[in-house]
Design a protein around this motif. Sequence first.
Motif, PDB file in Angstrom:
ATOM      1  N   GLU A 136       0.827  -1.210   0.000  1.00 16.78           N
ATOM      2  CA  GLU A 136       0.000   0.000   0.000  1.00 16.78           C
ATOM      3  C   GLU A 136       0.863   1.263   0.000  1.00 16.78           C
ATOM      4  O   GLU A 136       0.549   2.248  -0.685  1.00 16.78           O
ATOM      5  N   VAL A 137       1.981   1.232   0.739  1.00 15.54           N
ATOM      6  CA  VAL A 137       2.907   2.379   0.753  1.00 15.54           C
ATOM      7  C   VAL A 137       3.518   2.570  -0.634  1.00 15.54           C
ATOM      8  O   VAL A 137       3.579   3.684  -1.166  1.00 15.54           O
ATOM      9  N   ALA A 138       3.969   1.472  -1.248  1.00 18.56           N
ATOM     10  CA  ALA A 138       4.571   1.556  -2.581  1.00 18.56           C
ATOM     11  C   ALA A 138       3.574   2.109  -3.593  1.00 18.56           C
ATOM     12  O   ALA A 138       3.910   2.989  -4.406  1.00 18.56           O
ATOM     13  N   ASP A 168      -2.716   4.673  -5.690  1.00 17.81           N
ATOM     14  CA  ASP A 168      -3.793   4.802  -4.711  1.00 17.81           C
ATOM     15  C   ASP A 168      -3.743   6.203  -4.103  1.00 17.81           C
ATOM     16  O   ASP A 168      -2.648   6.748  -3.870  1.00 17.81           O
ATOM     17  N   PRO A 169      -4.901   6.791  -3.792  1.00 12.15           N
ATOM     18  CA  PRO A 169      -4.905   8.136  -3.195  1.00 12.15           C
ATOM     19  C   PRO A 169      -4.497   8.091  -1.720  1.00 12.15           C
ATOM     20  O   PRO A 169      -4.594   7.049  -1.067  1.00 12.15           O
ATOM     21  N   VAL A 170      -4.021   9.217  -1.219  1.00 11.66           N
ATOM     22  CA  VAL A 170      -3.692   9.338   0.207  1.00 11.66           C
ATOM     23  C   VAL A 170      -4.426  10.533   0.783  1.00 11.66           C
ATOM     24  O   VAL A 170      -4.843  11.443   0.063  1.00 11.66           O
ATOM     25  N   GLU A 171      -4.576  10.525   2.115  1.00 11.90           N
ATOM     26  CA  GLU A 171      -5.258  11.640   2.783  1.00 11.90           C
ATOM     27  C   GLU A 171      -4.298  12.801   3.023  1.00 11.90           C
ATOM     28  O   GLU A 171      -4.672  13.969   2.894  1.00 11.90           O
ATOM     29  N   ARG A 172      -3.076  12.452   3.396  1.00 12.02           N
ATOM     30  CA  ARG A 172      -2.074  13.499   3.601  1.00 12.02           C
ATOM     31  C   ARG A 172      -0.677  12.884   3.511  1.00 12.02           C
ATOM     32  O   ARG A 172      -0.515  11.669   3.491  1.00 12.02           O
ATOM     33  N   GLY A 173       0.307  13.755   3.450  1.00 13.14           N
ATOM     34  CA  GLY A 173       1.689  13.315   3.363  1.00 13.14           C
ATOM     35  C   GLY A 173       2.457  14.136   2.345  1.00 13.14           C
ATOM     36  O   GLY A 173       1.868  14.802   1.477  1.00 13.14           O
ATOM     37  N   GLU A 174       3.762  14.106   2.464  1.00 11.74           N
ATOM     38  CA  GLU A 174       4.624  14.883   1.579  1.00 11.74           C
ATOM     39  C   GLU A 174       5.661  13.967   0.941  1.00 11.74           C
ATOM     40  O   GLU A 174       6.228  13.104   1.601  1.00 11.74           O
ATOM     41  N   ILE A 175       5.897  14.157  -0.352  1.00 10.23           N
ATOM     42  CA  ILE A 175       6.904  13.373  -1.087  1.00 10.23           C
ATOM     43  C   ILE A 175       7.885  14.338  -1.734  1.00 10.23           C
ATOM     44  O   ILE A 175       7.477  15.307  -2.400  1.00 10.23           O
ATOM     45  N   VAL A 205       7.146  17.249  -4.580  1.00  7.14           N
ATOM     46  CA  VAL A 205       6.398  16.941  -5.795  1.00  7.14           C
ATOM     47  C   VAL A 205       4.971  16.540  -5.447  1.00  7.14           C
ATOM     48  O   VAL A 205       4.680  16.091  -4.336  1.00  7.14           O
ATOM     49  N   SER A 206       4.092  16.717  -6.413  1.00  7.30           N
ATOM     50  CA  SER A 206       2.692  16.285  -6.269  1.00  7.30           C
ATOM     51  C   SER A 206       2.476  15.070  -7.167  1.00  7.30           C
ATOM     52  O   SER A 206       2.617  15.159  -8.386  1.00  7.30           O
ATOM     53  N   ILE A 207       2.173  13.929  -6.537  1.00  9.81           N
ATOM     54  CA  ILE A 207       1.954  12.692  -7.290  1.00  9.81           C
ATOM     55  C   ILE A 207       0.507  12.251  -7.076  1.00  9.81           C
ATOM     56  O   ILE A 207       0.149  11.726  -6.023  1.00  9.81           O
ATOM     57  N   ARG A 208      -0.322  12.512  -8.078  1.00 13.37           N
ATOM     58  CA  ARG A 208      -1.743  12.162  -7.989  1.00 13.37           C
ATOM     59  C   ARG A 208      -2.124  11.015  -8.928  1.00 13.37           C
ATOM     60  O   ARG A 208      -3.259  10.569  -8.933  1.00 13.37           O
ATOM     61  N   GLN A 220       1.105   8.360 -13.822  1.00  8.12           N
ATOM     62  CA  GLN A 220       1.810   9.153 -14.832  1.00  8.12           C
ATOM     63  C   GLN A 220       2.675  10.218 -14.163  1.00  8.12           C
ATOM     64  O   GLN A 220       3.807  10.480 -14.607  1.00  8.12           O
ATOM     65  N   ASP A 221       2.147  10.829 -13.085  1.00  8.15           N
ATOM     66  CA  ASP A 221       2.933  11.808 -12.330  1.00  8.15           C
ATOM     67  C   ASP A 221       4.198  11.152 -11.779  1.00  8.15           C
ATOM     68  O   ASP A 221       5.284  11.731 -11.826  1.00  8.15           O
ATOM     69  N   ALA A 222       4.057   9.946 -11.232  1.00  6.68           N
ATOM     70  CA  ALA A 222       5.197   9.247 -10.639  1.00  6.68           C
ATOM     71  C   ALA A 222       6.246   8.926 -11.691  1.00  6.68           C
ATOM     72  O   ALA A 222       7.451   9.129 -11.471  1.00  6.68           O
ATOM     73  N   VAL A 223       5.800   8.435 -12.842  1.00  3.98           N
ATOM     74  CA  VAL A 223       6.744   8.079 -13.911  1.00  3.98           C
ATOM     75  C   VAL A 223       7.483   9.328 -14.387  1.00  3.98           C
ATOM     76  O   VAL A 223       8.694   9.298 -14.640  1.00  3.98           O
ATOM     77  N   ARG A 224       6.769  10.446 -14.471  1.00  2.06           N
ATOM     78  CA  ARG A 224       7.424  11.704 -14.885  1.00  2.06           C
ATOM     79  C   ARG A 224       8.498  12.130 -13.883  1.00  2.06           C
ATOM     80  O   ARG A 224       9.471  12.792 -14.242  1.00  2.06           O
ATOM     81  N   GLN A 225       8.331  11.726 -12.618  1.00  2.00           N
ATOM     82  CA  GLN A 225       9.313  12.059 -11.586  1.00  2.00           C
ATOM     83  C   GLN A 225      10.431  11.014 -11.492  1.00  2.00           C
ATOM     84  O   GLN A 225      11.272  11.086 -10.611  1.00  2.00           O
ATOM     85  N   GLY A 226      10.410  10.029 -12.406  1.00  2.00           N
ATOM     86  CA  GLY A 226      11.471   9.025 -12.422  1.00  2.00           C
ATOM     87  C   GLY A 226      11.273   7.889 -11.449  1.00  2.00           C
ATOM     88  O   GLY A 226      12.232   7.256 -11.007  1.00  2.00           O
ATOM     89  N   ILE A 227      10.001   7.595 -11.104  1.00  2.00           N
ATOM     90  CA  ILE A 227       9.681   6.509 -10.175  1.00  2.00           C
ATOM     91  C   ILE A 227       9.045   5.362 -10.950  1.00  2.00           C
ATOM     92  O   ILE A 227       8.115   5.563 -11.735  1.00  2.00           O
ATOM     93  N   GLY A 228       9.544   4.154 -10.745  1.00  2.00           N
ATOM     94  CA  GLY A 228       8.981   2.955 -11.362  1.00  2.00           C
ATOM     95  C   GLY A 228       8.523   1.976 -10.305  1.00  2.00           C
ATOM     96  O   GLY A 228       9.090   1.936  -9.200  1.00  2.00           O
ATOM     97  N   TYR A 229       7.495   1.195 -10.619  1.00  2.23           N
ATOM     98  CA  TYR A 229       6.941   0.240  -9.653  1.00  2.23           C
ATOM     99  C   TYR A 229       6.763  -1.114 -10.315  1.00  2.23           C
ATOM    100  O   TYR A 229       6.020  -1.247 -11.285  1.00  2.23           O
ATOM    101  N   LEU A 230       7.457  -2.129  -9.794  1.00  2.00           N
ATOM    102  CA  LEU A 230       7.315  -3.503 -10.280  1.00  2.00           C
ATOM    103  C   LEU A 230       6.371  -4.219  -9.337  1.00  2.00           C
ATOM    104  O   LEU A 230       6.737  -4.579  -8.218  1.00  2.00           O
TER     105      LEU A 230
END
Length: 513
Positions: A306-308, A315-322, A329-332, A335-345
């Motif tokens: 769930e954290v990943a 998945d949406p979150v209620e609060r938190g900062e990344i 950054v704002s990851i909603r 696509q936002d995550a991939v633009r920031q260079g984050i990948g998830y397997l």
Amino acid sequence: MSETETRQDSRPRRALVSIRNLSKSFPGVRALDNCQFELLPGEVHALMGENGAGKSTLMKVLSGVYQKDEGEILIDGQPVEIPDPRSAQALGIGIVHQELNLMNHLSAAQNIFIGREPRRGIFIDERALNRKAAGIFERMHLKLDPRTPVAQLTVAKQQMVEIAKALSFDSRVLIMDEPTAALNNVEIDDLFRIIRQLQSNGVGIVYISHKMDELKQIAGRITIMRDGQYVGTVPAESTPMETIISMMVGRQLDTSPRRPVQRANGELALEVKGLTRGSVIRDVSFTLRKGEVLGLAGLMGAGRTEVARAVFGADPVERGEIRVHGKKVSIRSTQDAVRQGIGYLSEDRKQFGLATGMDVKTNVALASMSRFASLGMFLDDSAIQRTADQYVGQLRIKTPSVHQQVRLLSGGNQQKIVIAKWLLRDCDILFFDEPTRGIDIGAKTEIYKLIDALAADGKAIVMISSELPEILRMSHRVLIMCEGRITGELAAGEATQEKIMQLATQREPVVTE
């Protein structure tokens, strides 16, 4: 291969199943070549081999899914033909697949007897249905209300329903394919109790697994296959693990625990502060540096995936900062995550990581299609093929060509394709969720080397795993979660399985007034 002995009982017994000189070919592929196997009453006989060794094909022949080309199958010493699964069931052969095949909206009893329900006239006799299911559960010493909808059951209990379904055909032979892949330690103990109960009733069990420690606990003998051929059968209790691995892969592998040297304090790649989503993610904060492998450990339901998914925007979150490389950054979305260079397997690579009906080259390019587009609409197929060929060579992906459908490749090679997809995207931060689940020891070793190489290249990696030896082998630091909270952090040098389990079960105290 011994005809008569197992660890449980040294007295002569006629084999329930004997497979002799069995071969099976598909177009262009010799899947099984002169194979043999034997199963005795009341025996747990493990079947091992790398992905693509032929284990599942052999069991599909035994269960009637495929038909043999050559050789013979004997049940109770008598030659039989098994043209389809119904014939296998009539011979008392049942199979519990790794991917559960249940209807969530139906009850446990309805799933067990679907299509074979007892009737009163034209109506289903629900009382008789539940009584028959309860009788099977009683034989299994399983406390489960047959009226419970399957959707309300844990994965472990759903697996028990699958076993009960197989036993409802009066199965004397039960094939279990990776039965503990999604179970925690407590649930595995419960499954082993059921298996031992079945043994005491004379049921012979074929147990397919990649988990060596399990096989030492539950199996009497182990048969090893490699490249579609029979290699040998050995006693589970007295055969060293190194010998079994060598038989599987045809070479020696370094399986000794590796303690990663603590990385120097590299640049911060990722900072997560106060991430919260209900009771699933509770005020989670952590940092990740370039060149680091951060292990994320915990029991099932602890909130690791769930954290990943939250950091990746799935998945949406209620609060938190990344923060990525120090920048908030704002990851909603993903696509936002991939633009920031984050990948998830994802841990479920077939559902979320791959388009298994498509070929290798398309899957490699999936996350980077825009770079192969010209005039905004035409894809440069030759460029995609050249790039895919490059990654197939670099990651040593075993495939006839980049035109091969991904569904036809082994689990380890499928996992490498997912990795190739994110490497092509040039992600700096990678979440590996159960990266070696369901793949063999040889492929695991290659995945470990690949993760090490990525870290050495400066990639920042979070690795989620339920296998504690894997966490200890790969991580520079270990974060431990329990019920949505981070309960501790251990450096590689101080982490042990005992310390991790202590923190993984550290529930928040209940406050009473």
